[in-house]
Design a protein around this motif. Structure first.
Motif, PDB file in Angstrom:
ATOM      1  N   UNK A  44      -1.161   9.435  24.907  1.00  9.59           N
ATOM      2  CA  UNK A  44      -1.537   8.637  23.745  1.00  9.59           C
ATOM      3  C   UNK A  44      -0.314   7.837  23.336  1.00  9.59           C
ATOM      4  N   UNK A  45      -0.481   6.524  23.211  1.00  4.03           N
ATOM      5  CA  UNK A  45       0.656   5.643  22.962  1.00  4.03           C
ATOM      6  C   UNK A  45       0.366   4.751  21.761  1.00  4.03           C
ATOM      7  N   UNK A  46       1.346   4.590  20.895  1.00  2.00           N
ATOM      8  CA  UNK A  46       1.189   3.686  19.769  1.00  2.00           C
ATOM      9  C   UNK A  46       2.114   4.036  18.633  1.00  2.00           C
ATOM     10  N   UNK A  47       1.886   3.381  17.487  1.00  2.00           N
ATOM     11  CA  UNK A  47       2.724   3.659  16.322  1.00  2.00           C
ATOM     12  C   UNK A  47       2.148   4.765  15.447  1.00  2.00           C
ATOM     13  N   UNK A  66       5.696   4.849  19.671  1.00  2.00           N
ATOM     14  CA  UNK A  66       6.431   3.592  19.841  1.00  2.00           C
ATOM     15  C   UNK A  66       6.268   2.792  18.561  1.00  2.00           C
ATOM     16  N   UNK A  67       7.353   2.574  17.834  1.00  2.00           N
ATOM     17  CA  UNK A  67       7.274   1.933  16.521  1.00  2.00           C
ATOM     18  C   UNK A  67       7.357   0.414  16.568  1.00  2.00           C
ATOM     19  N   UNK A  68       7.695  -0.168  17.688  1.00  2.00           N
ATOM     20  CA  UNK A  68       7.916  -1.610  17.807  1.00  2.00           C
ATOM     21  C   UNK A  68       6.735  -2.398  17.240  1.00  2.00           C
ATOM     22  N   UNK A  69       6.955  -3.134  16.160  1.00  2.00           N
ATOM     23  CA  UNK A  69       5.889  -3.912  15.525  1.00  2.00           C
ATOM     24  C   UNK A  69       5.745  -5.314  16.107  1.00  2.00           C
ATOM     25  N   UNK A  70       6.575  -5.641  17.091  1.00  2.00           N
ATOM     26  CA  UNK A  70       6.499  -6.957  17.728  1.00  2.00           C
ATOM     27  C   UNK A  70       5.458  -7.003  18.844  1.00  2.00           C
ATOM     28  N   UNK A  71       4.943  -5.843  19.233  1.00  2.00           N
ATOM     29  CA  UNK A  71       3.912  -5.776  20.265  1.00  2.00           C
ATOM     30  C   UNK A  71       2.788  -4.878  19.778  1.00  2.00           C
ATOM     31  N   UNK A  73      -0.575  -2.125  20.279  1.00  2.00           N
ATOM     32  CA  UNK A  73      -0.686  -0.824  20.941  1.00  2.00           C
ATOM     33  C   UNK A  73      -1.141  -0.951  22.388  1.00  2.00           C
ATOM     34  N   UNK A  74      -1.915  -1.984  22.697  1.00  2.00           N
ATOM     35  CA  UNK A  74      -2.324  -2.172  24.088  1.00  2.00           C
ATOM     36  C   UNK A  74      -1.101  -2.452  24.955  1.00  2.00           C
ATOM     37  N   UNK A  75      -0.232  -3.339  24.509  1.00  2.88           N
ATOM     38  CA  UNK A  75       0.968  -3.639  25.278  1.00  2.88           C
ATOM     39  C   UNK A  75       1.868  -2.413  25.390  1.00  2.88           C
ATOM     40  N   UNK A  76       1.970  -1.635  24.331  1.00  8.64           N
ATOM     41  CA  UNK A  76       2.748  -0.399  24.390  1.00  8.64           C
ATOM     42  C   UNK A  76       2.192   0.538  25.457  1.00  8.64           C
ATOM     43  N   UNK A  77       0.867   0.634  25.533  1.00  2.00           N
ATOM     44  CA  UNK A  77       0.234   1.512  26.522  1.00  2.00           C
ATOM     45  C   UNK A  77       0.432   0.980  27.937  1.00  2.00           C
ATOM     46  N   UNK A  78       0.324  -0.338  28.097  1.00  2.00           N
ATOM     47  CA  UNK A  78       0.513  -0.950  29.414  1.00  2.00           C
ATOM     48  C   UNK A  78       1.955  -0.751  29.887  1.00  2.00           C
ATOM     49  N   UNK A  79       2.900  -0.955  29.005  1.00  2.00           N
ATOM     50  CA  UNK A  79       4.302  -0.760  29.383  1.00  2.00           C
ATOM     51  C   UNK A  79       4.581   0.702  29.724  1.00  2.00           C
ATOM     52  N   UNK A  80       3.943   1.601  28.998  1.00  2.00           N
ATOM     53  CA  UNK A  80       4.095   3.020  29.310  1.00  2.00           C
ATOM     54  C   UNK A  80       3.579   3.309  30.714  1.00  2.00           C
ATOM     55  N   UNK A  81       2.405   2.755  31.050  1.00  2.00           N
ATOM     56  CA  UNK A  81       1.847   2.944  32.395  1.00  2.00           C
ATOM     57  C   UNK A  81       2.812   2.417  33.456  1.00  2.00           C
TER      58      UNK A  81
END
Length: 206
Positions: A44-47, A66-71, A73-81
């Protein structure tokens, strides 16, 4: 498989692929729906602003904050993958509900294209595929095809009812509502061209 917090799929194909997925990564907003469907994500990925406290505790061993507010949650999940070494990614639940989210998520496919061997976004109605080079796609006669170009570069096509010949598409609508003539079609890109192909899902014709 990455599941975003848009409209949860209801068609047979995305539901079957979700059931068969070896790894499921959920944006935090999708966790509640997945849990209600009896599906337990592997990560599970996101803020964490959209996951209920009870599920946050239940899945504490697989949450990646992942707290980054510049991207989003989808991008956070994709980067995690990507960091986990996955080479092929299918995204579900990224369309529907809010139109602004839908448009934003589809456009992000171009940012993801270079990260994977294959990355696609599937809805109940069709499949979005970003391409960075000339590509031949499997199709069927009458399949609805749309082409969205995100750069001012020339493209050409073969195997579509209304062919494109070395043309620059300057607006999103110009490449939409085309149709496959046979069992494949080709989209030829000029250098540095960036394109998203939409193919209608076959079950929508049934």
């Amino acid at each position: 498989m990455i599941v975003a917090n848009g409209r949860f799929p209801s068609a047979e194909l995305p539901l079957r692929l979700l059931k068969e997925a070896k790894t499921i990564i959920a944006c935090d907003g999708a966790v509640k729906t997945l849990y209600e469907k009896g599906i337990h994500p592997d990560a599970i990925v996101g803020d964490l602003d959209s996951i209920p406290a009870g599920l946050r505790e239940r899945y504490a061993d697989r949450i990646h904050h992942v707290e980054d507010q510049e991207i989003n949650d989808l991008t956070k999940s994709v980067r995690f993958a990507h960091t986990q070494g996955y080479r092929e990614v299918l995204i579900l639940g990224a369309t529907g509900l809010r139109e602004d989210h839908t448009l934003g998520n589809i456009s992000l496919l171009m940012d993801y294209a270079h990260l994977f061997k294959r990355v696609e976004m599937l809805s109940d109605y069709g499949l979005f595929t970003p391409i960075l080079e000339t590509t031949t796609f499997a199709s069927y006669p009458g399949q609805q095809i749309s082409i969205f170009v995100s750069s001012s570069r020339e493209i050409s096509t073969e195997g579509l009812r209304w062919p494109i010949r070395r043309r620059k598409l300057t607006s999103w609508w110009q490449g939409t509502l085309n149709e496959a003539l046979g069992d494949q079609f080709t989209v030829t890109l000029s250098p540095d061209c960036r394109v998203i192909i939409y193919r209608e899902a076959s079950h929508t014709k049934e």
